[in-house]
Structure formats: structure tokens, C-alpha cells
Design a protein around this motif. Sequence first.
Motif, mmCIF file in Angstrom:
data_model
loop_
_atom_site.group_PDB
_atom_site.id
_atom_site.type_symbol
_atom_site.label_atom_id
_atom_site.label_comp_id
_atom_site.label_asym_id
_atom_site.label_seq_id
_atom_site.Cartn_x
_atom_site.Cartn_y
_atom_site.Cartn_z
ATOM 1 N N UNK A 88 0.853 -1.177 0.000
ATOM 2 C CA UNK A 88 0.000 0.000 0.000
ATOM 3 C C UNK A 88 0.896 1.237 0.000
ATOM 4 N N UNK A 89 0.424 2.293 -0.658
ATOM 5 C CA UNK A 89 1.284 3.447 -0.883
ATOM 6 C C UNK A 89 0.555 4.761 -0.652
ATOM 7 N N UNK A 90 1.362 5.776 -0.371
ATOM 8 C CA UNK A 90 0.908 7.163 -0.370
ATOM 9 C C UNK A 90 1.781 7.941 -1.343
ATOM 10 N N UNK A 91 1.173 8.857 -2.050
ATOM 11 C CA UNK A 91 1.886 9.728 -2.985
ATOM 12 C C UNK A 91 1.461 11.171 -2.739
ATOM 13 N N UNK A 92 2.270 12.097 -3.186
ATOM 14 C CA UNK A 92 1.928 13.515 -3.110
ATOM 15 C C UNK A 92 2.232 14.195 -4.436
ATOM 16 N N UNK A 93 1.527 15.281 -4.682
ATOM 17 C CA UNK A 93 1.907 16.214 -5.740
ATOM 18 C C UNK A 93 2.748 17.297 -5.080
ATOM 19 N N UNK A 94 4.021 17.371 -5.451
ATOM 20 C CA UNK A 94 4.941 18.295 -4.789
ATOM 21 C C UNK A 94 5.141 19.561 -5.602
ATOM 22 N N UNK A 95 5.375 20.641 -4.883
ATOM 23 C CA UNK A 95 5.725 21.907 -5.512
ATOM 24 C C UNK A 95 7.240 22.061 -5.504
ATOM 25 N N UNK A 96 7.724 23.046 -6.232
ATOM 26 C CA UNK A 96 9.168 23.207 -6.422
ATOM 27 C C UNK A 96 9.913 23.317 -5.099
ATOM 28 N N UNK A 97 9.360 24.031 -4.142
ATOM 29 C CA UNK A 97 10.061 24.293 -2.884
ATOM 30 C C UNK A 97 9.672 23.333 -1.767
ATOM 31 N N UNK A 98 8.872 22.314 -2.076
ATOM 32 C CA UNK A 98 8.521 21.320 -1.067
ATOM 33 C C UNK A 98 9.732 20.488 -0.673
ATOM 34 N N UNK A 99 9.696 19.874 0.514
ATOM 35 C CA UNK A 99 10.824 19.012 0.934
ATOM 36 C C UNK A 99 11.040 17.860 -0.031
ATOM 37 N N UNK A 100 12.209 17.257 0.076
ATOM 38 C CA UNK A 100 12.511 16.112 -0.771
ATOM 39 C C UNK A 100 11.661 14.920 -0.363
ATOM 40 N N UNK A 101 11.543 13.954 -1.273
ATOM 41 C CA UNK A 101 10.792 12.738 -0.963
ATOM 42 C C UNK A 101 11.384 12.000 0.230
ATOM 43 N N UNK A 102 12.720 11.962 0.310
ATOM 44 C CA UNK A 102 13.354 11.269 1.439
ATOM 45 C C UNK A 102 12.939 11.889 2.763
ATOM 46 N N UNK A 103 12.875 13.220 2.805
ATOM 47 C CA UNK A 103 12.480 13.897 4.046
ATOM 48 C C UNK A 103 11.045 13.550 4.419
ATOM 49 N N UNK A 104 10.165 13.509 3.427
ATOM 50 C CA UNK A 104 8.762 13.192 3.696
ATOM 51 C C UNK A 104 8.616 11.742 4.147
ATOM 52 N N UNK A 105 9.372 10.841 3.520
ATOM 53 C CA UNK A 105 9.289 9.423 3.889
ATOM 54 C C UNK A 105 9.679 9.204 5.345
ATOM 55 N N UNK A 106 10.646 9.954 5.812
ATOM 56 C CA UNK A 106 11.104 9.786 7.189
ATOM 57 C C UNK A 106 10.008 10.106 8.189
ATOM 58 N N UNK A 107 9.080 10.976 7.791
ATOM 59 C CA UNK A 107 7.963 11.297 8.672
ATOM 60 C C UNK A 107 6.961 10.146 8.733
ATOM 61 N N UNK A 108 6.729 9.495 7.580
ATOM 62 C CA UNK A 108 5.840 8.340 7.529
ATOM 63 C C UNK A 108 4.421 8.614 7.976
ATOM 64 N N UNK A 109 3.919 9.813 7.687
ATOM 65 C CA UNK A 109 2.596 10.199 8.178
ATOM 66 C C UNK A 109 1.529 10.234 7.091
ATOM 67 N N UNK A 110 1.887 10.145 5.827
ATOM 68 C CA UNK A 110 0.907 10.246 4.751
ATOM 69 C C UNK A 110 -0.001 9.015 4.719
#
Length: 265
Positions: A88-110
Motif C-alpha cells: 500500500x502506498x501514499x503519494x503527493x503532488x509536490x511543488x518546487x520548494x517542497x521538501x525532498x521525498x526522502x524527508x517526507x518518507x522519514x515522517x511516515x505520516x501520509x
Amino acid sequence: MARLFFLLFVCSAGLALCPAQAQTTAATAAAAEATALRQARQLVMERRYEAAWQLLTLTDPANAVPAVVLEKTDVALHYYTNTESLRRFAFRNLKLLDPSLDSIRQLGTDSLRYRFPVRKVLERLQTRFPDNYKLARALGDYYFTVQQCDCAEAELGEDEVFRRTIRQYQEAHAHGQGDYLSYFALGYAYQRLGQFQESLAPFERSLQLRPTYATAHLNLAFVLLEIKQFQKAQEHARRAVELFPDDAHKEDAAFLLSQIEERMK
């Protein structure tokens, strides 16, 4: 003659697709799939990962079309923000200045909104399309991702994950489905199993395809050190130091180089 008349009657009555109609329908479906794949790749380039996923799912909701499933696998393995055992997965639509994917993955909240059991889907298609060796390549990528993220297949054990990585990549490479990354991953799997001689050819092939791939230089230097080919190990370690763009990796390569040079004394 009677059968021909019956077929003509059925076609003219709209009760079945005539050969020409079937060809037209297939061509239309293929064109729609090709358009969706192009659009999905463009969305990925724009960092609109969730939009790409939704488009691909709309195009092939049953996960029955190999080309679309392969694209979904690429998005799933590389652009998720959260995952549950790569099923199972979560994805986001990121903007230019959004954090990197690695940073978001570390949160694991999506929220894990999308079900896509990668291994199960690919294996099912591999059974249906045994001559589609892109599926073997994708399964190799899956098992390599499993090892890198340590987020799935715990019941298999690490060595079995590496053996499966090797098996799938070998099949893919034997049929022309490989690039510098898959050859590196194959070499890495051999390396981690302690099969250093077997890892040499894949690492070297990876560097033939991408001579500036610093990570392959570094791992090849380590393997060459293990088998006591110190001169070659030194050359690849030096090249890794030159090629890595960041200080952390440069320091790792420099440390390995110092170890090699110490052994050469």
C-alpha cells in the motif's frame, strides 16, 4: 458458405465485433494507453506523483496491461511518500520548494490510500506473459528496493532477497533488459552474498554504460580490495573520490582509498 453468411449477419447485426472492428478497437486502446503513459511521465517530471498514479490507475484499474503496470511499478518504487510493505502506498503532488521525498518518507505520516501489492501484481503478469522480460527487470528492481528500504519481505530473509534479485536481473539481462542501475544492483547483490568474483562483471558492465557512476566505482573498489587486486582497487577508489559530488560520500571513498593504499605498502 453458410458459416461465412452467419458471420456477416452477426457483424452487420452488431452482435459481435468483426475482425476489422476488433483491430480498430485494439488500436484505439493501444493509442489511449500510449497517451496515458506519456502524460504520466510528464506528471512525474513535474513532481505530480499522485496525479500520475491516479492517471495510470484510471487507465488500467485491473493491473492487466504490462506497459501500464511497469509504469505504475516505477512510480510506486521510486516516488512514494509512505508505504506499508510495498503493498500500500501514499503519494503527493509536490511543488518546487517542497521538501525532498526522502524527508517526507522519514515522517511516515501520509495516508496509505492506494493498494498495489507490487510483487503479487508483477508475478501474476509474468505468468501470463512469460516472454515479457521487462517484468523480470521490474521484479529485480522490486527486490533491490526491498533490500534498500528494509520495508518488506522480512519473512524471506536478506540472503533470499539477494538471490531473487540475482535471478530476476539475470533473466532480464539475458534478454536485453538492463541498464547501468540494474547491472550495479546485480553486482551489489553478489557482493552482499560474498560472491566477489561474480560481482565483478556486473559492476564493470554498469561502468561501461555509465563511466561516471561513482557508486559503482566505490563498490568495485571494495570488491577488488577483497580479492587483492590492489592496483585496480586504487584506481576505482580514486575515481569515486573525484566523482562523488557531496562531502559525505567523498569521505567514504577517501577512507576506502586509504585502506587500499595501506594494504599496498
